[in-house]
Scaffold this active site. Structure first.
Site, mmCIF file in Angstrom:
data_model
loop_
_atom_site.group_PDB
_atom_site.id
_atom_site.type_symbol
_atom_site.label_atom_id
_atom_site.label_comp_id
_atom_site.label_asym_id
_atom_site.label_seq_id
_atom_site.Cartn_x
_atom_site.Cartn_y
_atom_site.Cartn_z
ATOM 1 N N HIS A 269 0.852 -1.188 0.000
ATOM 2 C CA HIS A 269 0.000 0.000 0.000
ATOM 3 C C HIS A 269 0.883 1.233 0.000
ATOM 4 C CE1 HIS A 269 -3.106 2.871 1.120
ATOM 5 N NE2 HIS A 269 -3.943 1.978 0.658
ATOM 6 N N ASP A 327 -7.942 -5.439 0.146
ATOM 7 C CA ASP A 327 -8.468 -6.293 -0.925
ATOM 8 C C ASP A 327 -8.071 -7.752 -0.784
ATOM 9 O OD1 ASP A 327 -9.828 -4.322 -2.367
ATOM 10 O OD2 ASP A 327 -7.945 -3.580 -3.197
#
Ligand code: CMC
Length: 392
Positions: A269, A327
């Protein structure tokens, strides 16, 4: 570079001031309007969180009732909007349908939009939050070749969404409370994430004064990519491709190989250099939902856990602080709820909608906000004269 800096990917540029969402990527903290995501995910509802994001405070009972009433009043879409779906190929990607049809809402409401009028902005916000599930479900029904199902306003936001997705005229559909709760929680976890790519796109498009339906459609388009919201679909496809726990090491090696474009989807991320707090919650919910549905031994869950386990101990991922993100586990829950892989990113878009609108509203109200217009570092040819075709 003169009076501006070169910052590809905007890693060190704050494009706005915002009161909405706080992230501490090193500590793995996420707050909506100051409230920790863990508390909201456990105790709140998606509509309450939507109100919070839009208005800055949690609603009292009357405010929540009024907001819920307003959202349910707007769940229907103009009947002619259904015609859009006839134009799409039977296996059109649902994100393509969602993006196009959300954009078309501007054609239905253009006359009533005045972005300088707070009441008109609120009406647009409620319309978008209310109509996105109806449009999304219509895209779903087109995909599976079943008749559209109209919204049922006595149901909860997530209950109504499930009903529009799964009920058929031929049989009674009973909404599973497990599915309703899990879906609502997933929507809460996706509701905002400060200046991510799709939200920045909504702000950039909105900074030109375009209408909010068009700005949200741009957000949908940006969300679709596999580096962003499309990652939930990509994770499931990756797990399908790996297929078997014995092949995990091979794929970890591929992810580390700089000559191989393969990346471990659902990992890493831009902001979190620690466990994504949303992933911690989703991981737990994933186990609970699969347990409740009698799917605790789902081979894909086992595969995901093994992948996570090996990656978290591997120097490559440790050094780069690559952890599972939101996710990584969400797709496994969607799959368990019977949702086709192609549809996962649409659910991310539904969740992100109140965040997009809250950010758009904040931008429109911000007196410091100007049209978004980044500069560039030009690296092309110096001035030269045109050469006629017969001389080239
Ligand atoms: N697998 C393998 N290597 C990775 C991965 C990954 N998933 N993510 C980052 N890296 C490596 C990357 O190759 C680079 O290595 P090096 O320093 O040797 O060049 C280093 O880690 C830093 O990566 P980056 O690409 O510079 O980081 P970024 O902040 O630009 O990208 C990201 C962030 C999320 C796009 C990226 O981590 C990624 O592609 N992850 C997979 C896709 C994904 O799961 N996306 C969902 C993000 S969370 C939900 C959302 O926001 O929509």
């Amino acid at each position: 570079f003169g009076h501006f800096t070169y910052d590809p990917g905007f890693t060190s540029t704050a494009s706005c001031r915002s009161d909405i969402t706080f992230i501490d990527g090193d500590e793995g903290v996420l707050l909506y309007r100051g409230y920790p995501i863990e508390q909201l995910a456990e105790k709140s509802s998606f509509l309450e969180v939507s109100y919070l994001l839009l208005n800055g405070e949690l609603p009292d009972k009357n405010e929540l009732a009024d907001f819920t009433r307003s959202i349910t009043v707007h769940t229907m879409v103009n009947e002619s909007l259904k015609n859009f779906f006839d134009g799409f190929h039977y296996n059109a990607h649902p994100m393509a349908m969602l993006t196009a049809v959300v954009s078309s809402l501007s054609a239905f409401y253009h006359e009533s939009i005045d972005i300088n009028d707070p009441d008109s902005r609120t009406l647009c916000a409620h319309r978008i939050i209310a109509k996105m599930p109806t449009i999304a479900a219509a895209a779903f029904k087109h995909l599976v070749g079943e008749p559209f199902v109209y919204p049922l306003n006595r149901l909860s936001y997530s209950g109504n969404l499930l009903n529009m997705l799964f009920s058929r005229p031929s049989e009674e559909y009973e909404i599973s409370p497990i599915a309703e709760k899990a879906l609502d929680q997933l929507l809460i976890l996706h509701a905002d994430h400060e200046q991510n790519a799709s939200t920045s796109t909504v702000r950039l498009a909105g900074s030109t004064g375009t209408n909010p339906f068009a700005a949200i459609a741009s957000g949908c388009a940006a969300l679709w990519g596999p580096a962003h919201g499309g990652a939930n679909e990509a994770v499931l496809r990756m797990l399908e491709e790996i297929g078997d726990a014995s092949r995990v090491e091979k794929y970890i090696a591929k992810a580390k190989d700089k000559d191989d474009p393969f990346r471990l989807m659902g990992f890493g991320h831009r902001v979190y250099k620690n466990y994504d707090p949303r992933a911690t919650i989703i991981r737990k919910t994933c186990h609970e939902v699969l347990d409740d549905l009698g799917m605790a031994n789902d081979p894909k869950l086992e595969l995901a856990m093994k992948l996570e386990d090996i990656a978290l101990k591997d120097d490559y991922f440790v050094e780069r602080k690559l952890y599972p993100n939101v996710d990584f586990y969400s797709g496994l829950i969607y799959k368990a709820l019977g949702i086709p892989t192609q549809f996962f990113t649409v659910l991310f878009a539904l969740g992100r909608t109140p965040g997009w609108i809250a950010q758009w509203t904040e931008m429109v109200e911000d007196k410091e906000q100007r049209i978004g217009r980044p500069r560039q570092v030009y690296t092309g040819a110096a001035r030269r004269d045109y050469v006629p075709l017969d001389k080239r």
